[in-house]
Design an enzyme around this catalytic site. Structure first.
Site, mmCIF file in Angstrom:
data_model
loop_
_atom_site.group_PDB
_atom_site.id
_atom_site.type_symbol
_atom_site.label_atom_id
_atom_site.label_comp_id
_atom_site.label_asym_id
_atom_site.label_seq_id
_atom_site.Cartn_x
_atom_site.Cartn_y
_atom_site.Cartn_z
ATOM 1 C CE LYS A 51 -3.749 2.158 2.025
ATOM 2 N NZ LYS A 51 -2.928 3.726 1.996
ATOM 3 C CG PHE A 122 -3.796 0.597 -7.340
ATOM 4 C CD1 PHE A 122 -5.667 0.831 -7.747
ATOM 5 C CD2 PHE A 122 -3.607 1.806 -6.704
ATOM 6 C CE1 PHE A 122 -6.603 1.675 -6.962
ATOM 7 C CE2 PHE A 122 -4.384 3.054 -5.995
ATOM 8 C CZ PHE A 122 -5.465 2.839 -6.383
ATOM 9 N NE ARG A 192 -15.062 3.386 2.759
ATOM 10 C CZ ARG A 192 -13.742 3.840 2.901
ATOM 11 N NH1 ARG A 192 -12.358 2.590 2.216
ATOM 12 N NH2 ARG A 192 -13.200 5.136 3.019
ATOM 13 C CE LYS A 198 -8.410 1.694 5.575
ATOM 14 N NZ LYS A 198 -9.000 2.884 4.794
#
Length: 282
Positions: A51, A122, A192, A198
């Site tokens: 990340k 990504f 979301r 994450k």
């Protein structure tokens, strides 16, 4: 009430006076956002990657936008060779250099500082199919049309939770932010999603700067720390995470900042709070 009033005032002021916020009404990308991974959730076989602690950016085939719809202004040579289809990623310089990245990309005119930036890609939001197919499309494009400034993030198959936590430890030992997990075959969803998780050891929150506290020693004559206030009215000082530039040009009183922390004390104060950035989109 004071902190709530400050938030509302920030929103009202930018809505009235910022041409960029007005522009964002029509151009705001509908980005896919990650949920937080919880221990025990089985992610074996998922794809994982580092990340990157950068500035979220969306390429629509012609321009780069922030997540809130603000237009970035890179030189033409930065986006030369970018495809006509959409790309989602992070503008990034390096680990623990978020403030440096932000200071470059927030300027309203093209400049040579963009040479240090890399667009860490990504996803390709508009390409049909699962995640693997979408990321392969980006890889194939830049294999044929390479760019000095675009990097398609490498993906690794997660074996199990032990593998995930071991990889997280390795990344954090290099001062990386954490890991992103992608569910195989998952679609790009403009909200979301629990198909994108994450993983990191710290949390992030926001607070309003209410006071500058002068430093001592090497920071004598400039910022030592800032006193901030949370939405619930709790106040505390943040003294770490500031670069020399930040200390010489501290966040203004009343500005909204993002900080990292590792949970809360019994009294509700964030533990080991570290400055990350000023929320410029406000």
């Amino acid at each position: 009430m004071k902190i709530l009033f400050t938030y509302l005032l920030l929103l009202f002021t930018t809505a009235i006076f910022s041409p960029y916020i007005i522009l964002a009404k029509d151009t705001t990308p509908k980005a896919m956002l990650a949920q937080k991974w919880e221990p025990g959730v089985n992610v074996s076989g998922w794809l994982m990657s580092e990340k990157f602690d950068g500035v979220r950016a969306y390429w629509d085939g012609k321009q780069l936008f922030s997540r809130s719809g603000l237009v970035f202004h890179p030189p033409l040579w930065f986006t030369e060779g970018f495809p006509s289809f959409a790309l989602d990623g992070e503008l990034w310089i390096g680990r623990e250099r978020f403030s440096d990245t932000l200071s470059i990309v927030r300027k309203k005119k093209p400049h040579d500082g963009w040479a240090d930036i890399r667009f860490m890609i990504f996803d390709t939001p508009e390409i049909p199919g699962g995640f693997e197919q979408r990321i392969r499309t980006a890889q194939e494009w830049f294999k044929v049309s390479p760019s000095l400034y675009a990097v398609v993030i490498e993906q690794e198959i997660c074996q199990n939770e032990k593998h995930l936590l071991q990889r997280l430890k390795e990344i954090e030992s290099l001062n990386g932010e954490g890991i992103i997990l992608r569910k195989p075959g998952s679609s790009y969803i403009n909200r979301r999603s629990n198909a994108m998780l994450k993983v990191k050891s710290f949390s992030e929150a926001e607070a309003v700067v209410v006071e500058h506290i002068s430093g001592s020693g090497r920071n004598k004559g400039r910022l030592g720390s800032v006193l901030v206030e949370l939405l619930d009215g709790k106040r505390f000082a943040i003294g770490s995470g500031f670069s020399d530039h930040d200390r010489n040009n501290p966040p203004t009183i009343g500005s909204l900042i993002t900080f990292k922390h590792y949970g809360f004390t019994e009294s509700g104060i964030p533990r080991f709070a570290t400055f990350k950035a000023v929320r410029v989109d406000y």
